[in-house]
Design an enzyme around this catalytic site. Structure first.
Site, PDB file in Angstrom:
ATOM      1  N   LYS A  26       0.833  -1.216   0.000  1.00 45.06           N
ATOM      2  CA  LYS A  26       0.000   0.000   0.000  1.00 45.06           C
ATOM      3  C   LYS A  26       0.860   1.256   0.000  1.00 45.06           C
ATOM      4  O   LYS A  26       0.656   2.162  -0.811  1.00 45.06           O
ATOM      5  CB  LYS A  26      -0.910   0.015   1.239  1.00 45.06           C
ATOM      6  CG  LYS A  26      -1.580   1.363   1.484  1.00 45.06           C
ATOM      7  CD  LYS A  26      -2.431   1.365   2.734  1.00 45.06           C
ATOM      8  CE  LYS A  26      -1.713   1.699   4.012  1.00 45.06           C
ATOM      9  NZ  LYS A  26      -1.617   3.114   4.374  1.00 45.06           N
ATOM     10  N   ASN A  27       1.818   1.303   0.928  1.00 44.11           N
ATOM     11  CA  ASN A  27       2.550   2.560   1.093  1.00 44.11           C
ATOM     12  C   ASN A  27       3.554   2.835  -0.024  1.00 44.11           C
ATOM     13  O   ASN A  27       4.032   3.965  -0.158  1.00 44.11           O
ATOM     14  CB  ASN A  27       3.212   2.608   2.475  1.00 44.11           C
ATOM     15  CG  ASN A  27       2.163   2.757   3.568  1.00 44.11           C
ATOM     16  OD1 ASN A  27       1.020   3.117   3.286  1.00 44.11           O
ATOM     17  ND2 ASN A  27       2.535   2.462   4.804  1.00 44.11           N
ATOM     18  N   CYS A  43      -4.999  12.627  12.549  1.00 54.17           N
ATOM     19  CA  CYS A  43      -5.714  11.410  12.173  1.00 54.17           C
ATOM     20  C   CYS A  43      -5.823  10.537  13.399  1.00 54.17           C
ATOM     21  O   CYS A  43      -5.365  10.908  14.478  1.00 54.17           O
ATOM     22  CB  CYS A  43      -4.996  10.688  11.047  1.00 54.17           C
ATOM     23  SG  CYS A  43      -3.482   9.919  11.549  1.00 54.17           S
ATOM     24  N   ARG A  81       0.501  14.138  13.694  1.00 58.74           N
ATOM     25  CA  ARG A  81       1.190  14.045  12.402  1.00 58.74           C
ATOM     26  C   ARG A  81       1.377  15.369  11.664  1.00 58.74           C
ATOM     27  O   ARG A  81       0.746  15.638  10.629  1.00 58.74           O
ATOM     28  CB  ARG A  81       0.492  13.009  11.531  1.00 58.74           C
ATOM     29  CG  ARG A  81       0.522  11.646  12.178  1.00 58.74           C
ATOM     30  CD  ARG A  81      -0.213  10.610  11.409  1.00 58.74           C
ATOM     31  NE  ARG A  81       0.570  10.010  10.363  1.00 58.74           N
ATOM     32  CZ  ARG A  81       0.117   9.056   9.561  1.00 58.74           C
ATOM     33  NH1 ARG A  81      -1.098   8.632   9.693  1.00 58.74           N
ATOM     34  NH2 ARG A  81       0.872   8.537   8.640  1.00 58.74           N
ATOM     35  N   ASP A 117       3.678  -0.242  12.097  1.00 63.83           N
ATOM     36  CA  ASP A 117       2.481  -0.803  11.452  1.00 63.83           C
ATOM     37  C   ASP A 117       2.236  -2.266  11.841  1.00 63.83           C
ATOM     38  O   ASP A 117       1.162  -2.803  11.564  1.00 63.83           O
ATOM     39  CB  ASP A 117       2.595  -0.699   9.920  1.00 63.83           C
ATOM     40  CG  ASP A 117       2.635   0.746   9.453  1.00 63.83           C
ATOM     41  OD1 ASP A 117       2.275   1.645  10.242  1.00 63.83           O
ATOM     42  OD2 ASP A 117       3.030   0.981   8.295  1.00 63.83           O
ATOM     43  N   ARG A 119      -9.275   0.261   3.640  1.00 61.60           N
ATOM     44  CA  ARG A 119      -8.329   1.240   3.107  1.00 61.60           C
ATOM     45  C   ARG A 119      -6.991   0.582   2.769  1.00 61.60           C
ATOM     46  O   ARG A 119      -6.312   1.002   1.841  1.00 61.60           O
ATOM     47  CB  ARG A 119      -8.075   2.358   4.140  1.00 61.60           C
ATOM     48  CG  ARG A 119      -9.283   3.237   4.363  1.00 61.60           C
ATOM     49  CD  ARG A 119      -8.896   4.447   5.181  1.00 61.60           C
ATOM     50  NE  ARG A 119      -7.587   4.886   4.755  1.00 61.60           N
ATOM     51  CZ  ARG A 119      -6.611   5.252   5.554  1.00 61.60           C
ATOM     52  NH1 ARG A 119      -6.796   5.249   6.838  1.00 61.60           N
ATOM     53  NH2 ARG A 119      -5.458   5.627   5.078  1.00 61.60           N
TER      54      ARG A 119
HETATM   55  N1  EPU Z   1       6.572  13.760  11.811  1.00 62.43           N
HETATM   56  C1  EPU Z   1       6.763  15.064  12.219  1.00 62.43           C
HETATM   57  N2  EPU Z   1       6.843  16.038  11.264  1.00 62.43           N
HETATM   58  C2  EPU Z   1       6.770  15.747   9.929  1.00 62.43           C
HETATM   59  C3  EPU Z   1       6.615  14.420   9.527  1.00 62.43           C
HETATM   60  C4  EPU Z   1       6.506  13.429  10.493  1.00 62.43           C
HETATM   61  O1  EPU Z   1       6.816  15.348  13.414  1.00 62.43           O
HETATM   62  O2  EPU Z   1       6.880  16.692   9.116  1.00 62.43           O
HETATM   63  C5  EPU Z   1       6.469  12.705  12.829  1.00 62.43           C
HETATM   64  C6  EPU Z   1       5.090  12.060  12.810  1.00 62.43           C
HETATM   65  O3  EPU Z   1       4.147  12.807  13.529  1.00 62.43           O
HETATM   66  C7  EPU Z   1       5.351  10.695  13.400  1.00 62.43           C
HETATM   67  C8  EPU Z   1       6.769  10.396  12.900  1.00 62.43           C
HETATM   68  O4  EPU Z   1       7.335  11.642  12.502  1.00 62.43           O
HETATM   69  O5  EPU Z   1       5.369  10.788  14.785  1.00 62.43           O
HETATM   70  C9  EPU Z   1       6.836   9.411  11.761  1.00 62.43           C
HETATM   71  O6  EPU Z   1       6.071   9.872  10.665  1.00 62.43           O
HETATM   72  P1  EPU Z   1       6.451   9.591   9.161  1.00 62.43           P
HETATM   73  O7  EPU Z   1       6.467  10.901   8.455  1.00 62.43           O
HETATM   74  O8  EPU Z   1       7.631   8.717   9.061  1.00 62.43           O
HETATM   75  O9  EPU Z   1       5.169   8.749   8.683  1.00 62.43           O
HETATM   76  P2  EPU Z   1       4.245   9.025   7.429  1.00 62.43           P
HETATM   77  O10 EPU Z   1       5.064   9.271   6.233  1.00 62.43           O
HETATM   78  O11 EPU Z   1       3.185   9.996   7.768  1.00 62.43           O
HETATM   79  C10 EPU Z   1       4.214   6.515   6.691  1.00 62.43           C
HETATM   80  C11 EPU Z   1       3.188   5.466   6.418  1.00 62.43           C
HETATM   81  C12 EPU Z   1       2.590   5.010   7.746  1.00 62.43           C
HETATM   82  C13 EPU Z   1       3.699   4.458   8.632  1.00 62.43           C
HETATM   83  C14 EPU Z   1       4.783   5.541   8.823  1.00 62.43           C
HETATM   84  C15 EPU Z   1       5.978   5.053   9.617  1.00 62.43           C
HETATM   85  C16 EPU Z   1       2.316   6.056   4.249  1.00 62.43           C
HETATM   86  C17 EPU Z   1       1.157   6.516   3.461  1.00 62.43           C
HETATM   87  N3  EPU Z   1       2.130   6.001   5.569  1.00 62.43           N
HETATM   88  O12 EPU Z   1       3.545   7.600   7.304  1.00 62.43           O
HETATM   89  O13 EPU Z   1       1.695   3.948   7.422  1.00 62.43           O
HETATM   90  O14 EPU Z   1       3.179   4.092   9.881  1.00 62.43           O
HETATM   91  O15 EPU Z   1       5.252   5.985   7.528  1.00 62.43           O
HETATM   92  O16 EPU Z   1       6.526   3.935   9.034  1.00 62.43           O
HETATM   93  O17 EPU Z   1       3.351   5.729   3.699  1.00 62.43           O
HETATM   94  C18 EPU Z   1      -0.153   2.531   7.746  1.00 62.43           C
HETATM   95  O18 EPU Z   1       0.107   2.026   6.659  1.00 62.43           O
HETATM   96  O19 EPU Z   1      -0.985   2.029   8.547  1.00 62.43           O
HETATM   97  C19 EPU Z   1       0.525   3.759   8.138  1.00 62.43           C
HETATM   98  C20 EPU Z   1       0.086   4.573   9.078  1.00 62.43           C
END
Ligand code: EPU
Length: 445
Positions: free
Chosen positions: A32-33, A126, A131, A319, A411
């Site tokens: 998915k991701n 969310c 986030r 995850d 989803r």
């Molecule tokens: N964070 C910040 N500031 C930012 C970006 C992130 O503080 O600008 C923090 C977030 O709040 C969180 C941490 O950094 O506490 C990690 O967030 P990250 O940006 O790595 O996650 P993401 O890109 O929003 C993706 C996956 C998630 C998965 C995470 C971690 C997608 C669409 N989503 O999210 O997937 O948990 O990386 O591996 O790629 C899922 O599939 O169920 C899911 C939530």
């Protein structure tokens, strides 16, 4: 407060009858991701790209709608998706679609790289946490973007009214997956060299980089904490295949382990599952490789509790935290699970306790004391991965578990119930009447 009781509506629930042994092999879908970010990445190219091994998911449909709203042509034939971004006619994304799914925000980098402008509503909080997007913003600024937020919309422009970003040095405070992806995509079409330091190392980052390389981008170091990108003027058409979903594969291995069943998952990349396999082994559960891309879980009657701390890759994936917790509810001894990535990703604890688990929650730490049995109960999926956790627990519980909140599951899991049924699980989706007080808000992962 007085209750507003609406007239009954129908909602789907998943009924799971526990106690069945599973057997056989399950086909793992595309990740998915990866799929979502590859779809965003296709915006970078003004020719058609074909992406195979696309999972059938509600989130992929949402991303398809988003790309269509930007003027792209998206066609799907079974697992192959053709995306033609030559018709891109706006850099403004509609709020209704972005608010449905956080991954929509990953179009910012590609839009900015291709057109020099991106106007994308902020995804907001969310169900698993707040986030923010500050790391994305600082990274894009390092590449010469002016970024500001107005009326809830992030506006990003190439500084000085130019069309192309300027390569730069982006140091990330934290190895955010989405920020690494947005910056990487923006940098592929920037002038000169970009270095992303403290980059995320998840397999999905490598997949995105390989997709961009297949389109002609010059990228080195994806999968390490330092990614170097030499910007090119344009990208070209390509054929690409999405990597297998490591989280789905882990969920099925856990389903096998909790039901003491021998099942095989294929095709998978075992190296993407190293932290999960390490914790299964520590717990006393054997998983063997039957060839380069097949894993088989060997049943064992008893297994031990283990401690888990979620971390960026190659640490234990957040995850898989909730599905693994379901397994540990029936382990011998206790386990300590610390969720380090998302502040609100332990809501399934209350649901597992409803099923007879013994879990105490202290902030972001869950202390799981193994119990002898779980008992089926009505439970609510609180986020995408919690939905899989409840199915896994339901498979091992006595009697019937009725899971609501299935929109989360749809989803991100491609036909979870069909695949489970193929292994011999007894489960069925039915519609039930609901009497709702406050409708649950839309959530996005
Ligand atoms: N964070 C910040 N500031 C930012 C970006 C992130 O503080 O600008 C923090 C977030 O709040 C969180 C941490 O950094 O506490 C990690 O967030 P990250 O940006 O790595 O996650 P993401 O890109 O929003 C993706 C996956 C998630 C998965 C995470 C971690 C997608 C669409 N989503 O999210 O997937 O948990 O990386 O591996 O790629 C899922 O599939 O169920 C899911 C939530």
């Amino acid at each position: 407060m007085s209750k507003t009781v609406n007239s009954p509506e129908q909602t789907p629930v998943l009924r799971v009858w526990g106690g069945q042994k599973l057997s056989g092999e399950v086909v793992i879908s595309g990740a998915k991701n990866s799929a979502l970010v590859l779809m965003a990445g296709s915006l970078l190219c003004s020719e058609a790209c074909r992406i195979s091994n696309m999972p059938g998911l509600a989130d992929v449909k949402t991303m398809t709608k988003l790309l269509s709203a930007l003027g792209l042509t998206v066609k799907r034939d079974h697992d192959v998706m053709e995306i033609d971004a030559s018709g891109l006619n706006t850099s403004e994304a509609p709020y209704e679609l972005v608010s449905k799914m956080r991954a929509s925000f990953f179009i910012v980098g590609a839009l900015l790289g291709r057109t020099g402008i991106a106007r994308v509503p902020l995804p907001g909080g969310c169900s698993i946490g707040d986030r923010p997007v500050d790391i994305h913003v600082r990274g894009l600024q390092a590449l010469g973007a002016d970024v500001h937020v107005e009326h809830g919309v992030l506006h990003a422009y190439v500084r000085g009214g130019k069309k192309r970003l300027q390569g730069g040095h982006a140091y990330l405070d934290f190895p955010s997956v989405g920020a690494t992806e947005n910056i990487l995509m923006a940098a592929t079409l920037a002038e000169g060299e970009t270095i992303i330091e403290n980059a995320a190392r998840e397999p999905e980052i490598v997949d995105l980089a390989n997709f961009c390389i297949a389109m002609g981008a010059k990228i080195q170091g994806a999968g390490t904490d330092k990614i170097v990108i030499q910007g090119v003027e344009r990208l070209h058409s390509c054929d690409y295949s999405v990597i297998p979903d490591r989280i789905e594969a882990a969920s099925f291995l856990l389903a096998g382990a909790i039901t003491r069943s021998e099942i095989t998952v294929a095709a998978v990349c075992p190296e993407h599952l190293t932290p999960v396999l390490a914790k299964l082994a520590e717990s006393g559960i054997t998983v063997v490789a039957d060839g380069p891309n097949r894993l088989r879980v060997i049943p064992t009657e008893t297994y031990r509790g283990v401690d888990i701390e979620t971390l960026p890759h190659p640490g234990f994936p957040t995850d898989v935290q909730s599905p693994f917790m379901s397994l540990l509810t029936l382990a011998e001894g206790s386990s300590v699970i610390t969720e380090k990535l998302f502040e609100n990703r332990l809501q399934h604890v209350a649901e597992l306790n409803r099923m007879g688990a013994d879990i105490r929650l202290k902030g972001s730490v869950a202390i799981v004391n193994g119990v002898a049995r779980l008992s089926g109960a009505p439970v609510m999926a609180t986020d995408l991965r919690a939905s899989a956790a409840l199915v896994i627990a339901g498979l091992a519980a006595d009697g019937e578990t009725v899971i609501s909140g299935l929109h989360h599951m749809d989803r991100g899991y491609s036909d979870l119930e069909g695949k489970m049924r193929g292994l011999g699980a007894k489960l069925e989706r039915t519609m039930v009447d609901v009497v709702s007080e406050n409708p649950e808000p839309a959530t996005a992962q």
